[in-house]
Design an enzyme around this catalytic site. Structure first.
Site, PDB file in Angstrom:
ATOM      1  NE  ARG A  81      -4.359  -1.377   1.729  1.00 11.59           N
ATOM      2  CZ  ARG A  81      -5.253  -1.855   2.578  1.00 11.59           C
ATOM      3  NH1 ARG A  81      -5.019  -1.836   3.862  1.00 11.59           N
ATOM      4  NH2 ARG A  81      -6.398  -2.318   2.136  1.00 11.59           N
TER       5      ARG A  81
ATOM      6  CE  LYS B 267     -18.421 -13.569   8.582  1.00 12.71           C
ATOM      7  NZ  LYS B 267     -18.579 -12.227   9.041  1.00 12.71           N
TER       8      LYS B 267
ATOM      9  N   GLY C 230      -8.351  -6.881  -0.598  1.00 12.21           N
ATOM     10  CA  GLY C 230      -8.359  -7.696   0.624  1.00 12.21           C
ATOM     11  C   GLY C 230      -7.346  -8.834   0.599  1.00 12.21           C
TER      12      GLY C 230
ATOM     13  N   GLY D 267     -13.171  -3.568   1.504  1.00 10.16           N
ATOM     14  CA  GLY D 267     -14.573  -3.153   1.596  1.00 10.16           C
ATOM     15  C   GLY D 267     -14.967  -2.153   0.521  1.00 10.16           C
TER      16      GLY D 267
HETATM   17  P1  AMP Z   1     -13.371 -13.081   3.209  1.00  4.02           P
HETATM   18  O1  AMP Z   1     -12.741 -12.148   4.204  1.00  4.02           O
HETATM   19  O2  AMP Z   1     -14.835 -13.123   3.243  1.00  4.02           O
HETATM   20  O3  AMP Z   1     -12.787 -12.921   1.813  1.00  4.02           O
HETATM   21  O4  AMP Z   1     -12.969 -14.519   3.684  1.00  4.02           O
HETATM   22  C1  AMP Z   1     -11.664 -14.967   3.749  1.00  4.02           C
HETATM   23  C2  AMP Z   1     -11.634 -16.140   4.663  1.00  4.02           C
HETATM   24  O5  AMP Z   1     -12.458 -17.175   4.162  1.00  4.02           O
HETATM   25  C3  AMP Z   1     -10.249 -16.721   4.789  1.00  4.02           C
HETATM   26  O6  AMP Z   1      -9.823 -16.575   6.111  1.00  4.02           O
HETATM   27  C4  AMP Z   1     -10.457 -18.187   4.425  1.00  4.02           C
HETATM   28  O7  AMP Z   1      -9.747 -19.049   5.246  1.00  4.02           O
HETATM   29  C5  AMP Z   1     -11.929 -18.387   4.628  1.00  4.02           C
HETATM   30  N1  AMP Z   1     -12.421 -19.556   3.852  1.00  4.02           N
HETATM   31  C6  AMP Z   1     -12.282 -19.759   2.545  1.00  4.02           C
HETATM   32  N2  AMP Z   1     -12.810 -20.951   2.195  1.00  4.02           N
HETATM   33  C7  AMP Z   1     -13.275 -21.522   3.327  1.00  4.02           C
HETATM   34  C8  AMP Z   1     -13.921 -22.741   3.621  1.00  4.02           C
HETATM   35  N3  AMP Z   1     -14.201 -23.639   2.670  1.00  4.02           N
HETATM   36  N4  AMP Z   1     -14.279 -22.976   4.898  1.00  4.02           N
HETATM   37  C9  AMP Z   1     -14.006 -22.078   5.866  1.00  4.02           C
HETATM   38  N5  AMP Z   1     -13.403 -20.910   5.652  1.00  4.02           N
HETATM   39  C10 AMP Z   1     -13.036 -20.625   4.394  1.00  4.02           C
END
Ligand code: AMP
Length: 394
Positions: free
Chosen positions: A35, A201, A351, A374
């Site tokens: 960054r 999520k 991210g 975000g």
């Molecule tokens: P995000 O911040 O929503 O992009 O999510 C990133 C996080 O999702 C990372 O810490 C990953 O470890 C988690 N993640 C990705 N795939 C899976 C999965 N199949 N089960 C649980 N966590 C996951």
């Protein structure tokens, strides 16, 4: 079109540049300076055009006294000096005589960095709450305001929306490029246009899915969020991540856009999230009761690659597996390699995904790696970003 730093005569003007120096620092050591590197073009332009440069940034969150030391911007000043190859005067204050004197003593081409803007959040959230008095004070230090902190543009804070509404303003090169690439991608996508979504999520990506499902030709879903979609299709997903509250949302999307949504057909499963446990590769209809699906499997990688290879534009946000652990990182690494080789516009939506791509050494193989997390998601949702809306048009 927003005004940019190019639209101003900067010579001898006090130019406040709001940067995004929110980099990972542990015990004073910066582990990823991307960054800071990304902000150099704007800072160098201001220096070379004789501005008196006043840099501001937030770093982490400041809720209690202990957060002050953790989120001290001093290491950034040191790194910035090395990268700019010139002196950066660091003011360990966010207001007061010392800061005012440093600003008053600035000569054309000199640089001051002030302490973490979120130090003002301690006690009451003056920075994050866009306190008018604070914004007025900071604005009094400058003649021109430049927003080059794309990563915070989805927030209305004193150091972006507050100051910008009180001074002649524009965006820096980093923000200009982010807007150009991301807005253009949504308005004039090259087709076929595929979106790869991963991450934990569904709830974080609802807005993006709702907006992009109308624009994209294909949405390839991996990561933890895939299992809520599979559950919505009545698959047994065992102990995989399921976002119960959003099963109906997934059903609705699958009902209305079934041919656009591509889900994993096989998965790497394990009994728990651990690098030292046995893993198996199972088809999506064969996930066992005690299985956690933690990565996409090889058949899914192949399926995704078929869609990606025929795409002319791809936006990727979110790891397709629990990629922090080696046992579950193969899907994300494979995806990165496939995208790096594509003859297409390839955009990484900020991210964790951006950090993974850079750390894997593929920085130069993508058309654009967004510095926002975000903020990128909100732009992809089709939302206006307050830190951008406040900037005047040309
Ligand atoms: P995000 O911040 O929503 O992009 O999510 C990133 C996080 O999702 C990372 O810490 C990953 O470890 C988690 N993640 C990705 N795939 C899976 C999965 N199949 N089960 C649980 N966590 C996951």
């Amino acid at each position: 079109m927003k005004k940019t730093i190019r639209d101003f005569d900067l010579y001898n003007k006090r130019v406040i540049i709001r940067c995004d120096f929110n980099v990972p620092i542990s015990d004073g050591v910066i582990s990823d300076d991307n960054r800071i590197v990304a902000s150099l073009e704007t800072i160098n332009y201001a220096i070379n055009n004789g501005a008196k440069v006043i840099l501001m940034s937030h770093l982490g969150r400041v809720k209690e006294e202990a957060d002050l030391i953790k989120n001290d911007l001093k290491p950034v000043a040191i790194r910035l000096e090395q990268l700019l190859n010139r002196r950066v005067v660091f003011i360990n204050k966010t207001r007061g005589k010392e800061l005012e004197m440093a600003v008053n003593n600035l000569k054309a081409g000199e640089v001051v960095l002030i302490q973490n803007t979120r130090y003002e959040d301690l006690g009451s959230k003056r920075e994050s709450g866009n306190d008018l008095e604070l914004a007025k004070y900071w604005a009094s230090l400058g003649d021109i305001y430049i927003n080059d902190a794309f990563g915070t543009s989805h927030r209305a804070h004193a150091s972006n929306v507050g100051i910008a509404s009180l001074l002649p303003n524009g965006v820096g090169f980093l923000v200009e490029k982010e807007l150009e690439v991301l807005e253009n991608a949504i308005k004039n996508p090259q087709r076929p246009f595929s979106v790869v979504l991963g991450g934990a999520k569904v709830s974080d990506k609802i807005g993006v899915i709702e907006n992009l499902v109308n624009i994209a030709d294909f949405i390839l879903i991996g990561g933890g969020m895939a299992y809520t979609f599979l559950e919505a299709l009545n698959y047994q997903v065992g102990k995989s991540l399921v976002d119960k509250e959003n099963i109906d949302f997934c059903k609705k999307i699958l009902d209305n856009y079934s041919s656009k949504i591509i889900l994993p057909i096989d998965n790497v499963v394990a009994g728990k999230i651990d690098d030292n446990v046995e893993t198996r590769i199972v088809l999506s209809e064969e996930i066992g009761k005690n299985d956690m699906a933690l990565d996409i499997g090889p058949k899914t990688v192949k399926l995704f690659s078929e869609y990606l290879n025929k795409s002319k534009m791809v936006i990727w946000n979110g790891p397709v597996g629990y990629s922090e652990l080696k046992s579950f990182s193969s899907g994300t690494v494979s995806l990165c390699k496939i995208l790096a080789k594509l003859d297409a516009v390839t955009i990484v939506g900020g991210g964790d995904t951006a950090a993974s791509v850079i750390n894997l050494g593929y920085k130069d193989k993508f058309s654009h790696i967004s510095t926002g997390g975000g903020a990128t998601l909100e732009l992809l949702e089709g939302k206006e970003l307050p830190g951008i809306s406040v900037i005047n048009d040309k």
